[in-house]
Design a protein around this motif. Sequence first.
Motif, PDB file in Angstrom:
ATOM      1  N   LYS A 230      -3.640  -7.693  -0.656  1.00 18.72           N
ATOM      2  CA  LYS A 230      -2.955  -8.723   0.131  1.00 18.72           C
ATOM      3  C   LYS A 230      -1.485  -8.348   0.369  1.00 18.72           C
ATOM      4  O   LYS A 230      -0.945  -8.547   1.449  1.00 18.72           O
ATOM      5  N   MET A 231      -0.879  -7.781  -0.670  1.00 21.44           N
ATOM      6  CA  MET A 231       0.539  -7.402  -0.539  1.00 21.44           C
ATOM      7  C   MET A 231       0.691  -6.269   0.469  1.00 21.44           C
ATOM      8  O   MET A 231       1.627  -6.281   1.276  1.00 21.44           O
ATOM      9  N   SER A 232      -0.232  -5.303   0.457  1.00 22.81           N
ATOM     10  CA  SER A 232      -0.151  -4.189   1.424  1.00 22.81           C
ATOM     11  C   SER A 232      -0.196  -4.740   2.840  1.00 22.81           C
ATOM     12  O   SER A 232       0.547  -4.284   3.720  1.00 22.81           O
ATOM     13  N   GLN A 233      -1.074  -5.734   3.049  1.00 25.01           N
ATOM     14  CA  GLN A 233      -1.157  -6.327   4.402  1.00 25.01           C
ATOM     15  C   GLN A 233       0.169  -6.998   4.768  1.00 25.01           C
ATOM     16  O   GLN A 233       0.651  -6.863   5.894  1.00 25.01           O
ATOM     17  N   GLY A 255       0.144  -6.168  -9.044  1.00 24.03           N
ATOM     18  CA  GLY A 255      -0.564  -5.754  -7.830  1.00 24.03           C
ATOM     19  C   GLY A 255       0.428  -5.520  -6.692  1.00 24.03           C
ATOM     20  O   GLY A 255       0.280  -4.583  -5.900  1.00 24.03           O
ATOM     21  N   ALA A 256       1.457  -6.374  -6.605  1.00 19.01           N
ATOM     22  CA  ALA A 256       2.489  -6.197  -5.575  1.00 19.01           C
ATOM     23  C   ALA A 256       3.237  -4.878  -5.815  1.00 19.01           C
ATOM     24  O   ALA A 256       3.480  -4.102  -4.881  1.00 19.01           O
ATOM     25  N   ILE A 257       3.566  -4.623  -7.077  1.00 19.19           N
ATOM     26  CA  ILE A 257       4.254  -3.358  -7.408  1.00 19.19           C
ATOM     27  C   ILE A 257       3.359  -2.172  -7.026  1.00 19.19           C
ATOM     28  O   ILE A 257       3.809  -1.193  -6.428  1.00 19.19           O
ATOM     29  N   ASP A 258       2.049  -2.290  -7.346  1.00 17.65           N
ATOM     30  CA  ASP A 258       1.098  -1.216  -6.985  1.00 17.65           C
ATOM     31  C   ASP A 258       1.141  -0.956  -5.484  1.00 17.65           C
ATOM     32  O   ASP A 258       1.088   0.191  -5.048  1.00 17.65           O
ATOM     33  N   ALA A 259       1.228  -2.037  -4.702  1.00 17.12           N
ATOM     34  CA  ALA A 259       1.227  -1.878  -3.244  1.00 17.12           C
ATOM     35  C   ALA A 259       2.457  -1.084  -2.790  1.00 17.12           C
ATOM     36  O   ALA A 259       2.348  -0.164  -1.979  1.00 17.12           O
ATOM     37  N   TYR A 260       3.627  -1.426  -3.339  1.00 13.38           N
ATOM     38  CA  TYR A 260       4.845  -0.685  -2.958  1.00 13.38           C
ATOM     39  C   TYR A 260       4.767   0.764  -3.408  1.00 13.38           C
ATOM     40  O   TYR A 260       5.187   1.676  -2.693  1.00 13.38           O
ATOM     41  N   GLN A 261       4.183   0.948  -4.614  1.00 10.01           N
ATOM     42  CA  GLN A 261       4.065   2.317  -5.127  1.00 10.01           C
ATOM     43  C   GLN A 261       3.137   3.151  -4.240  1.00 10.01           C
ATOM     44  O   GLN A 261       3.447   4.280  -3.884  1.00 10.01           O
TER      45      GLN A 261
END
Length: 348
Positions: A230-233, A255-261
């Motif tokens: 969801k964060m990637s989107q 999960g948000a941190i994973d998306a930025y990473q």
Amino acid sequence: MRTRRKRGLLLLCMMLSAGMMLFCTGCGRKTQPEDETIRIGVSIYDQYDTFLSQLMEYMNRYVAEKKNDGMQISVLVYDAAASQKTQNEQVQQMIEEGCRVMCINLVDRTAPTSVIDQARKHNIPVIFFNRELVEEDLMQWDQLYYVGADAFQSGILQGELAVSIFEEDPSLDRNGDGAVQYVVLEGEAGHQDAIIRTEYSVKTMIDKGIPVDKTGYAIANWNRSQAQTKMSQMIDEYREEIELVLANNDDMALGAIDAYQALDIPEKERPVILGIDGTDVGLEAVRTGELAGTVYNDKEGQARAIVDLACALITGEGKEELSLTDGKYIRLPYELITAENAAQFRNR
Ligand code: BGC
């Protein structure tokens, strides 16, 4: 009946092999005759939930610590695997196994009727925990209790944390428009903690004079990988606009941190990310600075309260010392966690 019992035991074996749980331990009193084993049943809504699995790990340790103190207790733990129907069957199994208190982490907090009816029929007290049923349901019978925390407080603390971070460093308002553009990663629809945390963290920022703009919002069901998706989107859609991520729990913040990473966006270009829980992984991310802060959801205090209340209900001793609100509720307070104090919350 035999098949059912086998299914219950199979579950227990699965739980044991998953390395999670706890059995045949003491409850801290010496009044129990040796040949009488007291059984407590525990059903959790989903063993893969990080917060719940850590709460259960601690419960295991707490019960084990008491084991040599006298009364013999076996704690039977079941995973409802996100099915209320399965949990209702587990309640039946607990009754057949002779459990004298049942501790239920409801799958569907709006559907406790079957649990309550079965417990009442067999006169077995129920301690609900973490997933709060509505007050009218808890009032259905005088042997129903709830152990958890005050959701409003967690939202307020997360909001206060955001206020102090943005006041301390005005450059975090990247576009300099004087307002904080935020996105929310929300837990399960209908969960008391999700609804209240979101509302009160935003309300607190507004009440403290920080103008806010809601840029995006997504439900990620407390789950790290759903949150990453969801964060990637949202990053795709709003990219630099996002200045703050309010996550209803640490797993979704991670999960948000994973998306930025995954998108190779360097830390200094990321928004402020805040969680709630203070799980081991959450605390580690606060320590490294990837997570700007979180709010401690006292899993140890809740686990102790569940066991202590179960013991008190079984032995008939010690309930007064637990100071139940309205004779029904035990709520543990939340606490603020930043890089300065994160170490204090490890191995509580
Ligand atoms: C916790 C979440 C957890 C949920 C499960 C909440 O209080 O903060 O991490 O997933 O309970 O019911």
